[in-house]
Motif scaffolding. Structure first.
Motif, PDB file in Angstrom:
ATOM      1  N   HIS A 223       0.817  -1.199   0.000  1.00 46.10           N
ATOM      2  CA  HIS A 223       0.000   0.000   0.000  1.00 46.10           C
ATOM      3  C   HIS A 223       0.861   1.263   0.000  1.00 46.10           C
ATOM      4  N   GLU A 224       2.094   1.105   0.515  1.00 46.14           N
ATOM      5  CA  GLU A 224       2.979   2.251   0.697  1.00 46.14           C
ATOM      6  C   GLU A 224       3.752   2.628  -0.570  1.00 46.14           C
ATOM      7  N   LEU A 225       3.619   1.825  -1.620  1.00 47.49           N
ATOM      8  CA  LEU A 225       4.515   1.998  -2.777  1.00 47.49           C
ATOM      9  C   LEU A 225       4.053   3.085  -3.738  1.00 47.49           C
ATOM     10  N   PHE A 238       9.257   4.746  -2.332  1.00 47.67           N
ATOM     11  CA  PHE A 238       9.304   4.415  -3.756  1.00 47.67           C
ATOM     12  C   PHE A 238       9.500   2.919  -3.939  1.00 47.67           C
ATOM     13  N   ASP A 239       8.903   2.400  -4.973  1.00 47.10           N
ATOM     14  CA  ASP A 239       8.947   0.980  -5.326  1.00 47.10           C
ATOM     15  C   ASP A 239      10.305   0.647  -5.955  1.00 47.10           C
ATOM     16  N   ALA A 240      11.147  -0.038  -5.193  1.00 45.80           N
ATOM     17  CA  ALA A 240      12.460  -0.439  -5.724  1.00 45.80           C
ATOM     18  C   ALA A 240      12.390  -1.798  -6.416  1.00 45.80           C
ATOM     19  N   ASN A 241      11.526  -2.664  -5.940  1.00 50.16           N
ATOM     20  CA  ASN A 241      11.553  -4.056  -6.408  1.00 50.16           C
ATOM     21  C   ASN A 241      11.145  -4.212  -7.870  1.00 50.16           C
ATOM     22  N   SER A 242      10.170  -3.430  -8.304  1.00 49.62           N
ATOM     23  CA  SER A 242       9.721  -3.582  -9.692  1.00 49.62           C
ATOM     24  C   SER A 242      10.878  -3.332 -10.644  1.00 49.62           C
ATOM     25  N   THR A 286       6.378  -9.582  -5.051  1.00 51.90           N
ATOM     26  CA  THR A 286       7.184  -9.206  -3.888  1.00 51.90           C
ATOM     27  C   THR A 286       6.270  -8.619  -2.820  1.00 51.90           C
ATOM     28  N   GLY A 287       6.660  -8.835  -1.588  1.00 59.07           N
ATOM     29  CA  GLY A 287       5.928  -8.292  -0.442  1.00 59.07           C
ATOM     30  C   GLY A 287       4.765  -9.181  -0.056  1.00 59.07           C
ATOM     31  N   GLY A 288       4.214  -8.855   1.098  1.00 60.44           N
ATOM     32  CA  GLY A 288       2.965  -9.501   1.500  1.00 60.44           C
ATOM     33  C   GLY A 288       3.043 -10.973   1.793  1.00 60.44           C
ATOM     34  N   VAL A 289       4.202 -11.449   2.246  1.00 58.92           N
ATOM     35  CA  VAL A 289       4.291 -12.886   2.545  1.00 58.92           C
ATOM     36  C   VAL A 289       4.756 -13.174   3.962  1.00 58.92           C
ATOM     37  N   PRO A 335       9.803 -11.991  -0.456  1.00 59.32           N
ATOM     38  CA  PRO A 335       9.487 -10.961   0.531  1.00 59.32           C
ATOM     39  C   PRO A 335       9.738  -9.565  -0.037  1.00 59.32           C
ATOM     40  N   GLY A 336       9.212  -8.548   0.640  1.00 58.58           N
ATOM     41  CA  GLY A 336       9.210  -7.206   0.070  1.00 58.58           C
ATOM     42  C   GLY A 336      10.467  -6.393   0.277  1.00 58.58           C
ATOM     43  N   ASN A 337      11.206  -6.666   1.333  1.00 60.57           N
ATOM     44  CA  ASN A 337      12.421  -5.879   1.513  1.00 60.57           C
ATOM     45  C   ASN A 337      13.296  -6.019   0.279  1.00 60.57           C
ATOM     46  N   PRO A 338      13.785  -4.916  -0.250  1.00 60.72           N
ATOM     47  CA  PRO A 338      14.474  -4.981  -1.544  1.00 60.72           C
ATOM     48  C   PRO A 338      15.688  -5.909  -1.564  1.00 60.72           C
TER      49      PRO A 338
HETATM   50  P1  AMP Z   1       6.566  -6.839   3.178  1.00 61.50           P
HETATM   51  O1  AMP Z   1       7.301  -8.061   2.733  1.00 61.50           O
HETATM   52  O2  AMP Z   1       5.427  -6.492   2.306  1.00 61.50           O
HETATM   53  O3  AMP Z   1       6.173  -6.977   4.615  1.00 61.50           O
HETATM   54  O4  AMP Z   1       7.583  -5.641   3.106  1.00 61.50           O
HETATM   55  C1  AMP Z   1       8.745  -5.629   3.886  1.00 61.50           C
HETATM   56  C2  AMP Z   1       9.446  -4.300   3.817  1.00 61.50           C
HETATM   57  O5  AMP Z   1       9.858  -4.077   2.484  1.00 61.50           O
HETATM   58  C3  AMP Z   1       8.583  -3.107   4.171  1.00 61.50           C
HETATM   59  O6  AMP Z   1       9.399  -2.177   4.840  1.00 61.50           O
HETATM   60  C4  AMP Z   1       8.124  -2.586   2.852  1.00 61.50           C
HETATM   61  O7  AMP Z   1       7.819  -1.223   2.886  1.00 61.50           O
HETATM   62  C5  AMP Z   1       9.335  -2.842   1.990  1.00 61.50           C
HETATM   63  N1  AMP Z   1       8.959  -3.040   0.605  1.00 61.50           N
HETATM   64  C6  AMP Z   1       7.993  -3.865   0.164  1.00 61.50           C
HETATM   65  N2  AMP Z   1       7.890  -3.807  -1.168  1.00 61.50           N
HETATM   66  C7  AMP Z   1       8.805  -2.903  -1.584  1.00 61.50           C
HETATM   67  C8  AMP Z   1       9.175  -2.398  -2.853  1.00 61.50           C
HETATM   68  N3  AMP Z   1       8.583  -2.822  -3.973  1.00 61.50           N
HETATM   69  N4  AMP Z   1      10.155  -1.483  -2.903  1.00 61.50           N
HETATM   70  C9  AMP Z   1      10.768  -1.063  -1.778  1.00 61.50           C
HETATM   71  N5  AMP Z   1      10.468  -1.502  -0.566  1.00 61.50           N
HETATM   72  C10 AMP Z   1       9.481  -2.405  -0.441  1.00 61.50           C
END
Ligand code: AMP
Ligand code: MG
Length: 438
Positions: A223-225, A238-242, A286-289, A335-338
């Motif tokens: 939601h934060e991206l 900012f979305d780094a992973n994409s 990425t993220g949300g897992v 996972p979401g951390n870059p």
């Molecule tokens: P999550 O795996 O969704 O719990 O995200 C873990 C951490 O990674 C959180 O601090 C997110 O804000 C960060 N994060 C998730 N997706 C991204 C992304 N696409 N780019 C940069 N940081 C992200």
């Protein structure tokens, strides 16, 4: 929510190798769907469509259609001679040969007669009757006569003097000495880089069969991206992973068809999923897992064919993989951390995708490195740190183990592996490392 629903005691935990194997098995059926594309060996087309040529892998053996070099030619600017003529040459008794017409690259000279020497340029065909080249610097005079003075019909041709014998074959690049027509030019599975495209072109091969790319959709959740160029509101990033994954995938020859950042709203996520057609061979999220609330990927996909597991790895512990029950589409969730997302890619997806593409020399270059400093690691996990080689040949770690330290990753050239079962390492210890800067 999700973690609470699955008691920790029965949560599946895997080693790094086990999870990579699961991903390999998941993606193995794709191999059958990846036919071959024909790609033109055309510099002009390469310059117009450079991406078409990135990370390509040969889908079949290519046989050399011609000899390389295609004809005997000169390795030097000098005189083509018959070595027999110079047998008795010495400093005291130089041999004088009459100078024939020039042979520039791209033209064929006339057959050389005994008693004559033909000025020949690098790459020009060695004329019949000659079997060696004497570099111009070794001849008296050590420079070429003007073209006009050495026509074949010159009444009084100039002479060049030679002060030593020359062995047959000297400075002659023999026809077929690089590769002979009919032999294997490049084998199936060869990754095509600059030199490989070069030798295909040198051989006059006009098109080659290459593996079709795996078409990947990248979905970053959060939601934060926001995207670069957007305004950041409070709490947004900012979305780094994409971007990072899109490039990482392209570098191994995958074709990222769709890339989207979606919110943590399960309905928005499901809508994105439903919109993916048969165009997508593989979905990477990425993220949300993890174990928090709002784990949209886990909540949406856990009942839909994707298994969520813990891998004994840091970073990148929470992983998911499986085929969607309704469409069969393979999904790999990071996972979401870059740093976690990129390391997950390096460990679980990159080698599998390269293998799928049929690449023979696929993996990151592996090194054994000596640490420049001490470090600790969670004993039950395989820890992957980022590092770089110092001038003294030892490896320093860059940044801590934190999975948010993307800038430190970007300053690194190595992934340094501290295996499971090791709680601490000290300066001077040796560890496995992968080069990530090539
Ligand atoms: P999550 O795996 O969704 O719990 O995200 C873990 C951490 O990674 C959180 O601090 C997110 O804000 C960060 N994060 C998730 N997706 C991204 C992304 N696409 N780019 C940069 N940081 C992200
Ligand atoms: Mg998130």
């Amino acid at each position: 929510m999700s973690d609470g629903m699955v008691p920790t005691s029965v949560r599946v935990v895997r080693s790094v190798d086990e999870h990579r194997e699961v991903v390999r098995v998941l993606l193995a059926p794709l191999a059958a769907r990846l036919g071959a594309d024909e790609l033109a060996v055309s510099a002009e087309r390469m310059s117009r469509h450079p991406h078409d040529y990135d990370g390509r892998v040969l889908a079949a053996d290519v046989t050399a259609p011609i000899d390389l070099p295609p004809f005997d030619n000169s390795q030097m600017d000098g005189y083509a001679v018959a070595s027999d003529d110079l047998m008795d040459a010495s400093g005291e008794r130089p041999v004088a040969l009459r100078v024939a017409a020039h042979i520039p690259a791209g033209s064929t000279g006339r057959p050389l007669e005994r008693g004559w020497a033909a000025p020949i340029m690098t790459g020009a065909p060695i004329p019949d009757g000659a079997d060696a080249v004497v570099p111009i610097e070794q001849v008296d005079p050590p420079r070429f006569f003007p073209d006009a003075d050495v026509s074949q019909h010159a009444v009084a041709p100039p002479v060049a003097r030679f002060t030593r014998p020359v062995a047959p074959g000297t400075y002659r690049r023999a026809r077929g000495s690089d590769i002979a027509a009919g032999s294997l030019l490049l084998a199936v599975g060869t990754r095509l880089g600059a030199a490989q495209w070069g030798v295909l072109a040198a051989s006059g091969v006009a098109t080659v069969p290459v593996r079709r790319r795996v078409r990947v959709t990248v979905l970053s959740t959060g939601h934060e991206l926001r995207q670069p160029g957007d305004e950041l509101g409070p709490g947004q990033i900012f979305d780094a992973n994409s971007a990072a994954l899109t490039r990482a995938l392209a570098e191994v020859g995958a074709d990222v068809r769709t890339v989207a950042a979606v919110s943590d709203d399960p309905e928005a996520f499901s809508r994105q999923l439903a919109a993916l057609g048969a165009e997508t061979d593989l979905l990477v999220t990425t993220g949300g897992v993890s174990a928090g609330a709002y784990e949209v990927v886990r909540e949406t996909l856990a009942g839909a064919g994707v298994d969520f597991v813990g891998v004994r790895m840091q970073p990148g512990g929470p992983q998911g993989s499986g085929a969607l029950r309704d469409t069969g589409m393979p999904v790999v969730t990071f996972p979401g951390n870059p740093v976690s997302a990129l390391i997950s890619f390096e460990v679980f997806l990159r080698p599998v995708l390269l293998e799928l593409a049929g690449a023979r020399a696929s993996d990151r270059q592996r090194l054994r490195v000596t640490l420049a400093e001490d470090a600790t690691s969670p004993v039950e996990k395989h820890q992957i740190r980022r590092g770089r080689l110092r001038e003294d040949g030892r490896v320093e770690l860059i940044g801590g183990p934190g999975s948010h330290l993307l800038h430190a990753y970007a300053a690194s050239a190595l992934l340094v592996h501290i295996p499971a079962g090791v709680a601490s390492v000290t300066a001077g210890d040796t560890l496995d490392a992968w080069r990530i800067d090539d």
